[in-house]
Design an enzyme around this catalytic site. Structure first.
Site, short mmCIF file in Angstrom:
data_model
loop_
_atom_site.label_atom_id
_atom_site.label_comp_id
_atom_site.label_asym_id
_atom_site.label_seq_id
_atom_site.Cartn_x
_atom_site.Cartn_y
_atom_site.Cartn_z
N PHE A 350 38.00 36.88 55.45
CA PHE A 350 36.44 36.98 55.58
C PHE A 350 36.06 38.47 55.13
O PHE A 350 37.14 39.15 54.66
CB PHE A 350 36.21 36.51 57.04
CG PHE A 350 36.99 37.47 58.01
CD1 PHE A 350 36.38 38.67 58.67
CD2 PHE A 350 38.14 37.08 58.51
CE1 PHE A 350 37.14 39.27 59.49
CE2 PHE A 350 39.09 37.83 59.29
CZ PHE A 350 38.41 38.76 59.70
N ILE A 414 36.84 43.46 52.84
CA ILE A 414 37.47 42.17 52.78
C ILE A 414 38.57 42.21 53.69
O ILE A 414 39.85 42.98 53.42
CB ILE A 414 38.00 41.74 51.32
CG1 ILE A 414 36.71 41.65 50.50
CG2 ILE A 414 38.88 40.32 51.36
CD1 ILE A 414 37.18 41.10 48.96
N GLU A 415 38.57 41.33 54.78
CA GLU A 415 39.47 41.25 55.89
C GLU A 415 40.71 40.13 55.56
O GLU A 415 40.05 38.92 55.49
CB GLU A 415 39.08 41.27 57.18
CG GLU A 415 38.27 42.32 57.71
CD GLU A 415 39.21 43.45 58.17
OE1 GLU A 415 40.39 43.58 58.11
OE2 GLU A 415 38.54 44.63 58.54
N THR A 416 41.79 40.56 55.47
CA THR A 416 42.92 39.00 55.33
C THR A 416 43.79 39.25 56.66
O THR A 416 44.47 40.36 56.75
CB THR A 416 43.63 39.29 54.15
OG1 THR A 416 42.69 39.14 52.89
CG2 THR A 416 44.41 38.01 53.91
#
Length: 583
Positions: A350, A414-416
């Protein structure tokens, strides 16, 4: 804070401070061996770009040998007080008050069989280990996940009086310093071979360096870090009419997902991609090489969370951010800034963006990139997890600071998830797919505002309402200043029936403000001031009472500051005022 000073020790090898956890575990781990192996020689070789992997043994029993002191490793000490069980302590981030999350160490066993490993001093209370079995194991010359069994995550019991230290100050820390145990079992099928265990799939400096050496893109070092390691910048070829895309990765050492996605982006760009006609890419693949080398979880060598210093970086303590900002400022017409991170509280992928005000047209423009990402990959969660709100305590992040300073509309984090999706970890193929999806979204992105939707106002309100949700629980252990916050809670008097006054319960029928003290928690001192609200037409409180919490900054400073803002007594509290205070 005198008790804290008793736990701090100096590493004469590299010249930093660290937490001596053994004083907290003195009675629990009576035969613990500390990992004192030097990394000075390894660092000297790295400065000469001689990247080696030579794990050093520091603990040996009749059953096994434990290895540490290699690049990116983290193990402070261990002991084996019963057969088939290994107790492990992690090193804190350098020059902090106890950040521990990342682990990476090796074990060689002499006979085939099962070994239970307990990592006793995790600082994270909230973790997805409770929902998945995602410890990474290197065995049979490959990294795999899901091979460990019988996994548990629970509060470590050093707070029990049985384990209290004779020193009253240290005993108080044992009572209030929350540590958590990660317990799992692994079956060794081969003997006399080192098996490595890690929080996530490691991405060390040597892996990046080997990739860069084969990459045809233009590169240069923008600065040399405190430990003498380079921060690399890679650039795609320049063409007329191109806009700039800036990509950052690996501000936090434990978030290796950002490095794997960044490498895949570089790999695709080296072969050529359609979006290169529109954009020139300026990429910084590893912003915190010192933290990666040392095996830190979140900070650089100086104990600084780099992603809280972009609004005012200091050359002395966070040279990484200082020089990277100077490098980025040379470019104009920056269309995107993408900061690649890993997340340990949520699954999937997200983003966090920046939106000023409540303009529907502006929101529809900014949200477009996230919607494109969601259209072509089920891993990306747009409606559920993406947020565009900007809170004051995030002004120092790269996405907010560069958005404000350089006027980059699409400045995003952008977080993974470091744990992948529910039920499965991310593979290298997943990272490649996520990289392709990012480049595809850049290629099809159009600055023209899309058509309005019926539910746009509701969606925008949701995106702005939620806090950024940054994976920042470790901030409690840092020593850098933190913006002050005001917290307001509302409780019913009936809830006090099962609480004692010592834990913040509100006494009934108090006519004047009265401090109600809590048991102090580690590195923070809290007290509540109760306010008696007057009747208001706008807000019916009934038996509820509003509290204003005077907080000392718990995460950052030996010299904490009180929040002085509080409403005057005897004034009415409206719903609008409460809403403003919540902001």
């Amino acid at each position: 804070m005198k008790s804290l000073q008793k736990l701090l020790k100096n590493n004469k090898d590299l010249g930093h401070q660290y937490i001596d956890f053994m004083q907290l575990f003195e009675k629990k781990l009576k035969s613990c061996i500390i990992n004192h192996n030097s990394r000075k020689n390894i660092l000297a070789q790295y400065k000469q770009q001689q990247y080696i992997h030579q794990p050093m043994p520091f603990f040996e029993s009749e059953e096994l040998i434990v290895y540490g002191s290699f690049e990116n490793s983290n193990i402070h000490g261990c002991c084996q007080e019963e057969k088939g069980v290994l107790n492990v302590l992690l090193s804190s981030d350098t020059n902090t008050q106890g950040c521990t999350q990342w682990f990476y160490f090796g074990v060689k066993i002499h006979n085939q069989g099962k070994l239970k490993i307990r990592i006793l001093n995790n600082r994270r209370q909230n973790t997805l280990f409770k929902d998945c079995n995602h410890v990474y194991v290197y065995d049979d010359d490959k990294w795999t996940v899901g091979q460990t069994k019988e996994m548990y995550y629970y509060r470590t019991n050093i707070n029990h009086p049985f384990y209290h230290h004779e020193d009253a100050g240290i005993a108080q820390l044992q009572q209030n310093f929350s540590l958590y145990t990660l317990e799992f079992t692994y079956e060794f099928k081969q003997t006399e071979k080192i098996v490595f265990f890690a929080l996530t799939r490691p991405y060390p400096i040597k892996k990046l360096q080997r990739f860069i050496d084969q990459c045809p893109l233009q590169r240069k070092s923008v600065c040399i870090t405190t430990l003498g390691l380079p921060i690399w910048q890679l650039k795609t070829p320049k063409q007329n009419g191109q806009q700039i895309v800036v990509i950052l990765a690996r501000q936090h050492p434990s978030e290796t997902a950002g490095s794997f996605i960044c490498q895949e982006i570089l790999r695709i760009l080296c072969k050529g991609h359609a979006c290169m006609k529109k954009y020139r890419f300026i990429i910084y693949p590893m912003l915190n090489p010192d933290g990666v080398f040392l095996g830190n979880s979140r900070c650089n060598f100086n104990g600084i969370d780099l992603n809280r210093k972009w609004d005012n970086p200091k050359q002395k303590t966070e040279p990484e951010v200082h020089y990277v900002i100077k490098s980025i400022q040379k470019y104009t017409n920056i269309a995107f800034m993408l900061d690649l991170h890993g997340h340990s509280k949520k699954f999937n992928q997200f983003l966090y963006g920046c939106l000023h005000g409540k303009s529907v047209s502006e929101y529809m423009k900014i949200r477009q990139f996230g919607k494109i990402l969601a259209q072509h990959n089920e891993i990306f969660q747009f409606k559920r997890d993406c947020s565009y709100g900007v809170s004051p305590d995030r002004f120092g992040t790269a996405r907010v600071a560069l958005w404000k300073r350089l006027n980059i509309t699409n400045s995003m984090t952008i977080e993974t998830s470091i744990y992948g999706q529910m039920g499965r970890a991310f593979s290298l193929e997943d990272y490649h797919s996520l990289a392709q999806n990012i480049l595809h979204a850049l290629d099809v992105f159009n600055e023209q505002i899309d058509s309005p939707e019926l539910n746009i106002n509701r969606e925008m309100s949701k995106a702005l309402k939620y806090d950024s949700g940054s994976d920042s629980e470790a901030e409690q252990d840092l020593i850098i200043p933190r913006p002050n916050r005001i917290k307001i809670t509302s409780r019913k008097e009936s809830s006090c029936k099962h609480q004692s006054v010592g834990y913040g319960c509100i006494k009934p029928k108090i006519d004047t403000p009265q401090l109600i003290h809590q048991h102090s928690q580690f590195f923070k001192d809290q007290s509540f001031v109760e306010l008696q609200p007057q009747p208001s037409k706008l807000l019916s409180i009934n038996s509820n009472k509003v509290q204003l919490q005077k907080i000392r900054s718990r995460m950052n400073s030996f010299q904490s500051q009180y929040i002085e803002e509080q409403p005057k007594l005897g004034t009415m509290i409206s719903a609008l005022q409460v809403k403003q205070l919540f902001k």
